[in-house]
Design a protein around this motif. Structure first.
Motif: not given
Length: 362
Positions: A152, A300-302
């Motif tokens: 990321n 939730k992100k990445g």
């Protein structure tokens, strides 16, 4: 620059204060190993980041004595060996032993696997059920492999290490004997040539046909990019494949991978998956029943994995020599681009024929 792999690094080793086991008030000992620092300065996909190897041992004893490994854990930490960092940089961590050396002391172990443990992103610990352990002599050489990744952070510039903790007890301090486990594994493959087929068989039975493998493409840019597996029928396959956009389900017959030596029970299952994995299931093809399904959860992100289910049980899952078994992997690639995948289950089975080696009998 990518950190070079070294054959035997000087480990930072610390024998921690003993705890107490959950059973029989036996001291549980903990030994820590630190990998070398790895520099993360770019995007590194799974299996493509800085890595290293080192030779380690658990306990110094003269004469050598029998030990029982009961747990294994890893955390990614800062270069100082203690600072907290995100576990998103975890790729995988392996602890291997020499099966030939082990067999000379214990006799040929069931399965004859070189792998004691594998941990990866989303699954950071193995805690064997109470009353069970992996037997090993104190003078056996162990091989620790560590690798990091970075999915990321494009502008990353930091150093991280693996901190590994091994829990064990000394056989001579046990008030009650432990039940011996042995490791085995199975993994999903993609066929590299030909049509859909049952990998690992020359002539698949009607039951085995349910585990027919799909064709696929080998994942690039990793140490496995040139590793090709061939079965007795000459079929070529890979355990590290490309997942196209969208959802895919793959089946692989693992009866010959597991090599169940006698009717026994599985007491712990560890799972190695890559980002965008949804689940990995163990199915008994003979009965048509699913024995265990590991669910995976991403962030939730990445890109990454936050949690992957393991299985631990004193009662165990019965498995049989005359049954066929398959793994079913499900990936759901929502990234918009191709991703790489692996799907492995590590089994810890009861060794019903275990006997203490002569060197460990008081």
């Amino acid at each position: 620059m990518r950190t070079a792999v070294s054959a035997a690094l000087t480990a930072s080793i610390l024998l921690l204060a003993s705890g107490r086991s959950r059973a029989a008030d036996v001291p549980t000992r903990h030994v820590e190993f630190l990998s070398e620092p790895y520099t993360i300065d770019r995007i590194y996909k799974s299996m493509a980041g800085p890595e290293g190897k080192q030779i380690v041992s658990l306990w110094t004893a003269d004469p050598p004595e029998l030990l029982w490994i009961t747990g294994y854990r890893v955390r990614v930490v800062g270069a100082d060996g203690t600072s907290a960092v995100s576990q998103e940089f975890m790729c995988h961590n392996n602890l291997d032993y020499n099966p030939l050396d082990h067999a000379r002391v214990f006799g040929a172990p069931p399965g004859f696997s070189t792998r004691l443990f594998t941990l990866s992103q989303g699954q950071f610990a193995v805690d064997l059920p109470e009353g069970f352990g992996l037997p090993i002599m104190s003078n056996e050489t162990l091989y620790l492999s560590t690798q990091v990744l970075n999915h990321n952070l494009k502008d990353a510039h930091l150093q991280v290490r693996h901190k590994v903790t091994v829990d064990f007890v000394r056989d001579k301090e046990l008030k009650e004997p432990l039940k011996a486990l042995f490791p085995a594994a199975g993994f999903v493959v993609a066929l590299l040539d030909g049509k859909e087929a049952v990998f690992g068989t020359t002539e698949a039975t009607e039951t085995q046909q349910h585990a027919s493998c799909l064709p696929g493409i080998q994942a690039p840019d990793s140490k496995y990019s040139n590793v090709v597996i061939t079965d007795g029928a000459g079929r070529k396959a890979t355990g590290h494949w490309v997942v196209n956009r969208g959802r895919e389900e793959r089946h692989t017959l693992i009866t010959n991978m597991m090599k169940v030596p006698s009717d026994t029970t599985i007491h712990f299952v560890g799972v190695h998956l890559h980002p965008f994995a949804e689940s990995l299931a163990l199915r008994d093809l003979t009965t048509g029943k699913t024995l265990f399904t590991s669910q995976a959860r991403g962030p939730k992100k990445g890109i990454g994995l936050e949690h992957v289910d393991a299985f631990s049980s004193r009662e165990g899952i019965p498995v049989y020599t005359n049954h066929d078994y398959e793994l079913v992997s499900v990936y759901d690639n929502r990234s918009g681009v191709e991703q790489d995948a692996m799907a492995t289950m590590f089994f810890y089975l009861l060794d019903k024929n275990f006997k203490k080696p002569a060197a460990a009998v008081n």
